[in-house]
Design a protein around this motif. Structure first.
Motif, short mmCIF file in Angstrom:
data_model
loop_
_atom_site.label_atom_id
_atom_site.label_comp_id
_atom_site.label_asym_id
_atom_site.label_seq_id
_atom_site.Cartn_x
_atom_site.Cartn_y
_atom_site.Cartn_z
N ASP A 95 0.76 -1.18 0.09
CA ASP A 95 -0.08 -0.10 -0.19
C ASP A 95 1.08 1.28 -0.03
OD1 ASP A 95 -1.72 2.02 0.44
OD2 ASP A 95 -2.58 1.17 2.09
N PHE A 151 -6.60 -2.20 -3.54
CA PHE A 151 -6.66 -1.33 -2.52
C PHE A 151 -7.93 -0.51 -2.64
CE2 PHE A 151 -2.25 -2.59 -2.69
CZ PHE A 151 -2.15 -2.89 -1.35
N ARG A 154 -10.29 -0.81 0.23
CA ARG A 154 -9.88 -0.55 1.49
C ARG A 154 -10.05 0.99 1.73
NH1 ARG A 154 -3.56 -0.36 3.67
NH2 ARG A 154 -4.10 -0.27 5.85
N GLU A 157 -13.44 2.54 1.94
CA GLU A 157 -14.04 2.37 3.44
C GLU A 157 -13.39 3.58 4.31
OE1 GLU A 157 -15.48 0.41 7.01
OE2 GLU A 157 -15.87 0.02 4.92
N TYR A 158 -12.11 4.05 3.95
CA TYR A 158 -11.38 4.66 4.63
C TYR A 158 -12.05 6.19 4.37
CZ TYR A 158 -7.72 8.20 6.03
OH TYR A 158 -7.02 9.26 6.33
#
Length: 201
Positions: A95, A151, A154, A157-158
């Motif tokens: 990441d 990614f 992810r 969601e953040y």
């Protein structure tokens, strides 16, 4: 390569506890830039890849590094440094988020090899009039581009659960404020420090 700052854990520039690297050197000189002191490359920031990895190793060995955020300055002002560094960072985390003032389309022709090692890129120059405190982006003209689709969930969601916020780090040079600052941030900070009887260095 010229690296001005190493900070951990950075929580406001991507998901998780991130290791942040601030490159020095930038030719964009955006009005209202939050790090104009990093436009110029200073010899005190010059470090070899081996030297940098030695500094990162204790952090990565002893703490959970969920990803890397590379900003500045502009990391793409030092493309050869990126070419050298990114494969080493991949050995720790896949990441890797990179901020750049260049547009993605400007980079694809010249730096396809570098872009292959980046998971997410936030592109475009900072435009102060378009800074509305949007999470991750300095101004609304900038884009969040997923170069590694693994990614995307992810980060979504953040983005859906986080608010734009500021994180302060105490260093030997004073306090470094990290995150997306609103245009009036410095004025408000000056008023607060004056009320507390503090003077600027």
């Amino acid at each position: 390569m010229y690296i001005a700052r190493i900070l951990y854990p950075v929580k406001v520039l991507g998901p998780g506890n991130r290791l942040g690297l601030w490159f020095s050197g930038c030719e964009h000189h955006c009005f209202g830039c939050s790090n104009p002191e990093l436009w110029e490359q200073k010899e005190k920031h010059n470090i070899s890849l081996e030297g940098l990895m030695k500094l990162l190793k204790p952090i990565c060995d002893n703490y959970n590094v969920d990803g890397f955020t590379l900003t500045g300055g502009d990391p793409f002002f030092q493309p050869n440094a990126l070419r050298e560094l990114l494969p080493c960072l991949h050995m720790i985390s896949d990441d890797i988020l990179v901020y750049t003032g260049y547009r993605y389309e400007e980079l694809t022709g010249r730096y396809k090899d570098i872009l292959r090692d980046i998971s997410v890129i936030i592109d475009g120059q900072y435009v102060e009039a378009e800074n509305h405190g949007t999470i991750l982006k300095g101004s609304d003209n900038q884009r969040i581009i997923y170069l590694n689709r693994l990614f995307e969930a992810r980060y979504n969601e953040y983005l859906s659960h986080e608010n734009s916020r500021i994180q302060n780090f105490t260093t030997q040079d004073g306090i470094i404020s990290v995150g997306i600052h609103l245009p009036e941030y410095e004025d408000r900070l000056r008023i607060i420090t004056q009320k507390k009887g503090l003077e600027e260095a």
